[in-house]
Write a protein that holds these residues in place. Structure first.
Motif, PDB file in Angstrom:
ATOM      1  N   TYR A  53       0.831  -1.197   0.000  1.00 38.56           N
ATOM      2  CA  TYR A  53       0.000   0.000   0.000  1.00 38.56           C
ATOM      3  C   TYR A  53       0.872   1.257   0.000  1.00 38.56           C
ATOM      4  O   TYR A  53       0.610   2.217  -0.723  1.00 38.56           O
ATOM      5  N   GLY A  54       1.927   1.246   0.795  1.00 35.11           N
ATOM      6  CA  GLY A  54       2.844   2.379   0.864  1.00 35.11           C
ATOM      7  C   GLY A  54       3.558   2.628  -0.456  1.00 35.11           C
ATOM      8  O   GLY A  54       3.859   3.776  -0.799  1.00 35.11           O
ATOM      9  N   LYS A  55       3.817   1.564  -1.195  1.00 34.49           N
ATOM     10  CA  LYS A  55       4.488   1.711  -2.498  1.00 34.49           C
ATOM     11  C   LYS A  55       3.655   2.525  -3.475  1.00 34.49           C
ATOM     12  O   LYS A  55       4.186   3.111  -4.417  1.00 34.49           O
ATOM     13  N   SER A  56       2.349   2.584  -3.242  1.00 37.01           N
ATOM     14  CA  SER A  56       1.495   3.378  -4.132  1.00 37.01           C
ATOM     15  C   SER A  56       1.801   4.877  -4.010  1.00 37.01           C
ATOM     16  O   SER A  56       1.413   5.664  -4.873  1.00 37.01           O
ATOM     17  N   LEU A  57       2.511   5.277  -2.975  1.00 36.11           N
ATOM     18  CA  LEU A  57       2.918   6.674  -2.811  1.00 36.11           C
ATOM     19  C   LEU A  57       4.136   7.032  -3.656  1.00 36.11           C
ATOM     20  O   LEU A  57       4.465   8.209  -3.797  1.00 36.11           O
ATOM     21  N   SER A  58       4.808   6.042  -4.213  1.00 35.33           N
ATOM     22  CA  SER A  58       6.046   6.273  -4.947  1.00 35.33           C
ATOM     23  C   SER A  58       5.912   7.327  -6.049  1.00 35.33           C
ATOM     24  O   SER A  58       6.702   8.276  -6.089  1.00 35.33           O
ATOM     25  N   PRO A  59       4.932   7.232  -6.958  1.00 32.85           N
ATOM     26  CA  PRO A  59       4.851   8.262  -8.014  1.00 32.85           C
ATOM     27  C   PRO A  59       4.543   9.656  -7.454  1.00 32.85           C
ATOM     28  O   PRO A  59       5.042  10.655  -7.973  1.00 32.85           O
ATOM     29  N   ILE A  60       3.776   9.712  -6.389  1.00 32.08           N
ATOM     30  CA  ILE A  60       3.436  11.005  -5.779  1.00 32.08           C
ATOM     31  C   ILE A  60       4.687  11.633  -5.183  1.00 32.08           C
ATOM     32  O   ILE A  60       4.979  12.812  -5.396  1.00 32.08           O
TER      33      ILE A  60
END
Length: 119
Positions: free
Chosen positions: A84-91
């Motif tokens: 779930y935290g990896k979804s913050l990567s592009p942001i």
């Protein structure tokens, strides 16, 4: 008074990742390798132990960061980014790039102002 749903979504998102240290903690954890507490402290020399602990707990509560305790003596604790935290990567990458451009822009603006003063 009704709440603005768009505003609420921004507030919810920002509450999870905003702070002086949270984006930097996430940046280091997004590099892939789990990190121990003291490794994070070394990567963030200006953060206090209390603040790092607080931010890690908040990120863990949001299920952005995972904390694993290994049953050994002395205890070994590692922190890693969750799926779930990896979804913050592009942001965070976009924010990092914008920050880089912003710093460069401010440096050019400052240099231009200094040159104008000397002319």
């Amino acid at each position: 008074m009704q709440k603005n749903p768009v505003q609420c979504q921004f507030v919810a998102a920002l509450d999870s990742i905003v702070g002086k240290w949270k984006p930097i903690i996430l940046y280091h954890l997004l590099q892939g390798e789990p990190l121990r507490f003291n490794e994070l402290r070394r990567l963030l020399p200006d953060i206090t132990q209390r603040m790092l602990t607080l931010h890690l707990r908040e990120l863990e509560e949001e299920e952005i960061v995972k904390r694993v305790i290994y049953p050994q003596i002395p205890p070994k604790v590692e922190y890693s980014i969750t799926e779930y935290g990896k979804s913050l990567s592009p942001i965070l990458e976009s924010l990092h790039q914008w920050g880089k451009v912003h710093v460069e822009r401010n440096q050019l603006k400052k240099a231009k102002n200094e040159q104008t003063k000397t002319d």
